[in-house]
Design a protein around this motif. Structure first.
Motif, PDB file in Angstrom:
ATOM      1  N   PHE A 236      28.939  -2.482 -45.212  1.00  0.00           N
ATOM      2  CA  PHE A 236      28.488  -3.156 -46.436  1.00  0.00           C
ATOM      3  C   PHE A 236      27.013  -2.866 -46.662  1.00  0.00           C
ATOM      4  CE2 PHE A 236      28.330  -6.093 -42.963  1.00  0.00           C
ATOM      5  CZ  PHE A 236      27.132  -6.760 -43.111  1.00  0.00           C
ATOM      6  N   ALA A 238      24.154  -4.341 -47.080  1.00  0.00           N
ATOM      7  CA  ALA A 238      23.048  -4.904 -46.310  1.00  0.00           C
ATOM      8  C   ALA A 238      22.857  -4.138 -45.002  1.00  0.00           C
ATOM      9  CB  ALA A 238      23.318  -6.369 -46.015  1.00  0.00           C
ATOM     10  N   LEU A 239      23.986  -3.739 -44.409  1.00  0.00           N
ATOM     11  CA  LEU A 239      23.879  -3.001 -43.146  1.00  0.00           C
ATOM     12  C   LEU A 239      23.397  -1.585 -43.385  1.00  0.00           C
ATOM     13  CD1 LEU A 239      27.033  -4.195 -41.223  1.00  0.00           C
ATOM     14  CD2 LEU A 239      24.714  -5.048 -41.132  1.00  0.00           C
ATOM     15  N   GLN A 241      21.405  -0.745 -45.635  1.00  0.00           N
ATOM     16  CA  GLN A 241      19.957  -0.868 -45.835  1.00  0.00           C
ATOM     17  C   GLN A 241      19.238  -0.979 -44.497  1.00  0.00           C
ATOM     18  OE1 GLN A 241      19.277  -4.195 -48.382  1.00  0.00           O
ATOM     19  NE2 GLN A 241      20.004  -3.127 -50.205  1.00  0.00           N
ATOM     20  N   ALA A 245      16.575   1.648 -43.366  1.00  0.00           N
ATOM     21  CA  ALA A 245      15.207   1.224 -43.057  1.00  0.00           C
ATOM     22  C   ALA A 245      14.809   1.654 -41.650  1.00  0.00           C
ATOM     23  CB  ALA A 245      15.111  -0.297 -43.188  1.00  0.00           C
ATOM     24  N   ARG A 246      15.797   1.542 -40.719  1.00  0.00           N
ATOM     25  CA  ARG A 246      15.494   1.903 -39.348  1.00  0.00           C
ATOM     26  C   ARG A 246      15.211   3.409 -39.253  1.00  0.00           C
ATOM     27  NH1 ARG A 246      19.676  -0.081 -37.324  1.00  0.00           N
ATOM     28  NH2 ARG A 246      20.816   1.848 -37.111  1.00  0.00           N
ATOM     29  N   ALA A 248      14.235   5.275 -41.646  1.00  0.00           N
ATOM     30  CA  ALA A 248      12.973   5.602 -42.325  1.00  0.00           C
ATOM     31  C   ALA A 248      11.777   5.309 -41.402  1.00  0.00           C
ATOM     32  CB  ALA A 248      12.852   4.776 -43.610  1.00  0.00           C
TER      33      ALA A 248
ATOM     34  N   GLU B 126      18.878  -5.682 -35.462  1.00  0.00           N
ATOM     35  CA  GLU B 126      19.143  -4.296 -35.883  1.00  0.00           C
ATOM     36  C   GLU B 126      20.435  -3.736 -35.276  1.00  0.00           C
ATOM     37  OE1 GLU B 126      16.372  -5.220 -34.165  1.00  0.00           O
ATOM     38  OE2 GLU B 126      15.679  -3.643 -32.798  1.00  0.00           O
ATOM     39  N   ALA B 128      23.195  -5.197 -35.734  1.00  0.00           N
ATOM     40  CA  ALA B 128      24.290  -5.692 -36.583  1.00  0.00           C
ATOM     41  C   ALA B 128      25.254  -4.584 -37.036  1.00  0.00           C
ATOM     42  CB  ALA B 128      23.723  -6.445 -37.776  1.00  0.00           C
ATOM     43  N   PRO B 129      24.755  -3.442 -37.538  1.00  0.00           N
ATOM     44  CA  PRO B 129      25.705  -2.403 -37.971  1.00  0.00           C
ATOM     45  C   PRO B 129      26.609  -1.925 -36.838  1.00  0.00           C
ATOM     46  CG  PRO B 129      23.490  -1.896 -38.746  1.00  0.00           C
ATOM     47  CD  PRO B 129      23.365  -3.033 -37.799  1.00  0.00           C
ATOM     48  N   ILE B 189      28.421 -12.313 -39.554  1.00  0.00           N
ATOM     49  CA  ILE B 189      27.320 -11.342 -39.439  1.00  0.00           C
ATOM     50  C   ILE B 189      26.969 -10.799 -40.826  1.00  0.00           C
ATOM     51  CG2 ILE B 189      26.650  -9.088 -38.487  1.00  0.00           C
ATOM     52  CD1 ILE B 189      28.424  -9.754 -36.048  1.00  0.00           C
ATOM     53  N   ALA B 190      28.025 -10.528 -41.624  1.00  0.00           N
ATOM     54  CA  ALA B 190      27.802 -10.003 -42.972  1.00  0.00           C
ATOM     55  C   ALA B 190      27.023 -11.012 -43.815  1.00  0.00           C
ATOM     56  CB  ALA B 190      29.140  -9.687 -43.630  1.00  0.00           C
ATOM     57  N   SER B 193      23.447 -11.237 -42.688  1.00  0.00           N
ATOM     58  CA  SER B 193      22.665 -10.060 -43.092  1.00  0.00           C
ATOM     59  C   SER B 193      22.322 -10.117 -44.570  1.00  0.00           C
ATOM     60  CB  SER B 193      23.448  -8.780 -42.791  1.00  0.00           C
ATOM     61  OG  SER B 193      23.671  -8.668 -41.417  1.00  0.00           O
ATOM     62  N   ARG B 194      23.257 -10.649 -45.384  1.00  0.00           N
ATOM     63  CA  ARG B 194      22.984 -10.730 -46.823  1.00  0.00           C
ATOM     64  C   ARG B 194      21.858 -11.722 -47.129  1.00  0.00           C
ATOM     65  NH1 ARG B 194      28.511  -9.816 -47.668  1.00  0.00           N
ATOM     66  NH2 ARG B 194      29.065 -12.007 -47.650  1.00  0.00           N
ATOM     67  N   ALA B 198      15.797  -7.847 -47.597  1.00  0.00           N
ATOM     68  CA  ALA B 198      16.003  -6.431 -47.279  1.00  0.00           C
ATOM     69  C   ALA B 198      14.723  -5.842 -46.706  1.00  0.00           C
ATOM     70  CB  ALA B 198      16.401  -5.676 -48.538  1.00  0.00           C
ATOM     71  N   PRO B 199      14.811  -5.128 -45.606  1.00  0.00           N
ATOM     72  CA  PRO B 199      13.601  -4.518 -45.045  1.00  0.00           C
ATOM     73  C   PRO B 199      13.121  -3.373 -45.928  1.00  0.00           C
ATOM     74  CG  PRO B 199      15.550  -3.865 -43.815  1.00  0.00           C
ATOM     75  CD  PRO B 199      16.006  -4.837 -44.837  1.00  0.00           C
ATOM     76  N   PRO B 200      11.844  -3.071 -45.859  1.00  0.00           N
ATOM     77  CA  PRO B 200      11.344  -1.967 -46.696  1.00  0.00           C
ATOM     78  C   PRO B 200      12.047  -0.664 -46.345  1.00  0.00           C
ATOM     79  CG  PRO B 200       9.731  -2.609 -45.027  1.00  0.00           C
ATOM     80  CD  PRO B 200      10.796  -3.632 -44.995  1.00  0.00           C
ATOM     81  N   LEU B 201      12.387   0.099 -47.386  1.00  0.00           N
ATOM     82  CA  LEU B 201      13.148   1.316 -47.160  1.00  0.00           C
ATOM     83  C   LEU B 201      12.261   2.511 -46.828  1.00  0.00           C
ATOM     84  CD1 LEU B 201      15.873   0.909 -49.935  1.00  0.00           C
ATOM     85  CD2 LEU B 201      16.129   0.609 -47.485  1.00  0.00           C
ATOM     86  N   THR B 202      10.923   2.372 -47.121  1.00  0.00           N
ATOM     87  CA  THR B 202      10.010   3.489 -46.776  1.00  0.00           C
ATOM     88  C   THR B 202       8.979   2.987 -45.769  1.00  0.00           C
ATOM     89  OG1 THR B 202       8.716   2.892 -48.703  1.00  0.00           O
ATOM     90  CG2 THR B 202      10.218   4.747 -48.958  1.00  0.00           C
ATOM     91  N   PRO B 203       8.606   3.800 -44.841  1.00  0.00           N
ATOM     92  CA  PRO B 203       7.626   3.351 -43.852  1.00  0.00           C
ATOM     93  C   PRO B 203       6.254   3.183 -44.493  1.00  0.00           C
ATOM     94  CG  PRO B 203       8.134   5.675 -43.541  1.00  0.00           C
ATOM     95  CD  PRO B 203       9.033   5.188 -44.608  1.00  0.00           C
TER      96      PRO B 203
END
Lengths: 251, 205
Positions: A236, A238-239, A241, A245-246, A248, B126, B128-129, B189-190, B193-194, B198-203
């Motif tokens: 899904f 959120a995961l 992402q 993110a990790r 990145a 981290e 979770a996935p 868990i889902a 997580s929602r 949301a963590p930043p997508l770019t460093p």
């Protein structure tokens, strides 16, 4: 060989307050000819939505539903109604609405009216189908409005079978029966479907009820899980992402 | 008093992770003597795939039971061929009583989904996935196993048919619980997580 029903990467969300509540995302499922697929999930897990989409009664937000080689999104409401009275049957107990004063046999005979049968022929056919599901000729004359939940399912199943379908989609056939009633009813559904080579797609929140099905599918957390592994499962967002993110961060 | 002192020794074989398999082997030997391979195959057939019986284990467990005097072995010629003789296990005077004792003893519950428990116990956010994938795989395996052990239900024609079906029902019910647990864990868990930003997508530079 292509499956009889192919649900391909369908997503569905409902309005929820200011936003949307996602029921499932990119869910896929195949139902092969004459196989019995049981969908297991708790309340509000999305079982009914999945089945309505499978039967074309509800449209997905994205993805496709192909039944017998036909994309249901391209079928007009009129043709879909016709299809639901022939090759594809959809049974939901909430849809039980007999006309006042109508007998069980009359209810079924009326449903067969569109097949070019005379009244006598339709009634004979109705009685034959009712007999197959365990409703005697005497019970067939009782008022349709007074049936128990289990008997309603029997009659709705007889109504579906009368149209010689290739797939019957059933949403929670029995909600509060005794274990023996449940087992008897499911044995009937499975037995007659095997005999007539009809595929079944049945949803239930009672896992024990699905004993004897060819494929088990569970639905939770917006994903489908299949005993055959043919149901597509996607992480899904959120995961994803979290993963992106990790990645990145580590780059 | 002597009986009371020897009781713990008698029950020694019931301890440990393989206690149930030892009990099953006792029952099988009592039912019909057999050589190691035969007993291992019968155990595999009887318990089904969910037990993941390693046939090599059967030999080790049979030796343990023999050391405790609960079964005995004899070298017997292989019937109907010129092959080498086989070690055949037979019941002793103690076998039946030991089996009865095992039947009425509540064994400690063996670890279930131990690997997943251990992972959950030390998981970081981290993870979770990875946990979702592990739980989903587990759920899928349980569904596949449940399909294989579906009980017939209803009246059975004989005692063996009845107890086999009851065994299947037990496994089926346990698998349902596992599926429920895995599905609920994934759902939780889902949802968690929602709820997280949301963590930043770019460093950050």
């Amino acid at each position: 060989m292509s499956p009889l029903l192919r649900i391909g990467e369908v997503s569905k969300a409902y309005p929820d307050g200011g936003g949307f509540l996602s029921v499932f995302e990119r869910a896929s499922l195949d139902v092969r000819e004459a196989t019995h697929v049981g969908v297991y999930g708790k309340r509000r897990s999305g079982k009914s939505t999945l089945l309505r989409i499978a039967a074309g009664v509800e449209r997905p937000d994205s993805g496709s539903v192909i039944f017998d080689g036909i994309d249901l999104a391209t079928v007009s409401p009129r043709d879909l109604a016709r299809m639901l009275r022939s090759r594809l049957a959809y049974i939901a107990l909430g849809d039980w609405r007999p006309n006042p004063g109508e007998s069980v046999a009359q209810h079924l005979a009326l449903a067969l009216g569109g097949h070019g049968l005379t009244v006598c022929q339709a009634e004979r056919r109705a009685l034959r189908e009712l007999d197959a599901v365990g409703v005697s000729a005497a019970d067939a004359q009782s008022p349709a409005g007074s049936l128990s939940m289990v008997d309603r399912t029997r009659v709705m199943f007889a109504r579906a079978l009368a149209h010689d379908p290739r797939l019957i989609v059933i949403d929670d056939p029995v909600l509060t029966p005794s274990v023996s009633e449940r087992d008897t009813l499911y044995a009937l559904l499975r037995g007659l479907s095997r005999e007539r080579r009809v595929a079944l797609l049945v949803a239930s929140e009672d896992f024990a009820a699905l004993q004897g099905f060819d494929v088990f599918v569970s639905i939770s957390a917006r994903e489908l899980c299949s005993s055959e592994g043919n149901a597509t499962i996607v992480p899904f967002p959120a995961l994803s992402q979290l993963g992106s993110a990790r990645d990145a961060r580590s780059s | 008093m002597a009986g009371a002192r020897t009781k713990p020794q008698r029950r020694q074989w019931m301890r440990g992770g393989s206690a149930s398999m030892r009990g099953v082997l006792l029952g099988l030997v009592l039912e019909r003597p057999g050589h190691g391979g035969d007993l291992a195959n019968r155990m595999l057939m009887r318990l089904g795939d969910t037990w993941r019986v390693d046939t090599n284990d059967a030999y080790r467990l049979l030796e343990q039971l023999e050391r405790e005097g609960l079964i005995c072995s004899r070298v017997e010629p292989c019937k109907g061929s010129g092959r080498r003789p086989l070690i055949v296990y037979h019941p002793t005077a103690k076998t039946s009583q030991a089996l009865s004792l095992w039947m009425e003893t509540l064994l400690p519950r063996e670890p279930v989904r131990f690997g997943l428990h251990a992972k959950l116990a030390v998981a970081r956010a981290e993870d979770a996935p990875r946990l979702m994938v592990a739980l989903r795989d587990y759920e899928q395996k349980c569904l596949a196993l449940a399909k294989m052990v579906t009980p017939n239900g209803g009246a059975q024609p004989s005692w063996p048919a009845l107890f086999m079906d009851c065994t299947r029902e037990a496994v089926y019910t346990q698998l349902r619980a596992e599926i429920d647990w895995a599905a609920t864990a994934r759902q939780r868990i889902a949802e968690h997580s929602r709820r997280q930003p949301a963590p930043p997508l770019t460093p950050s530079r």
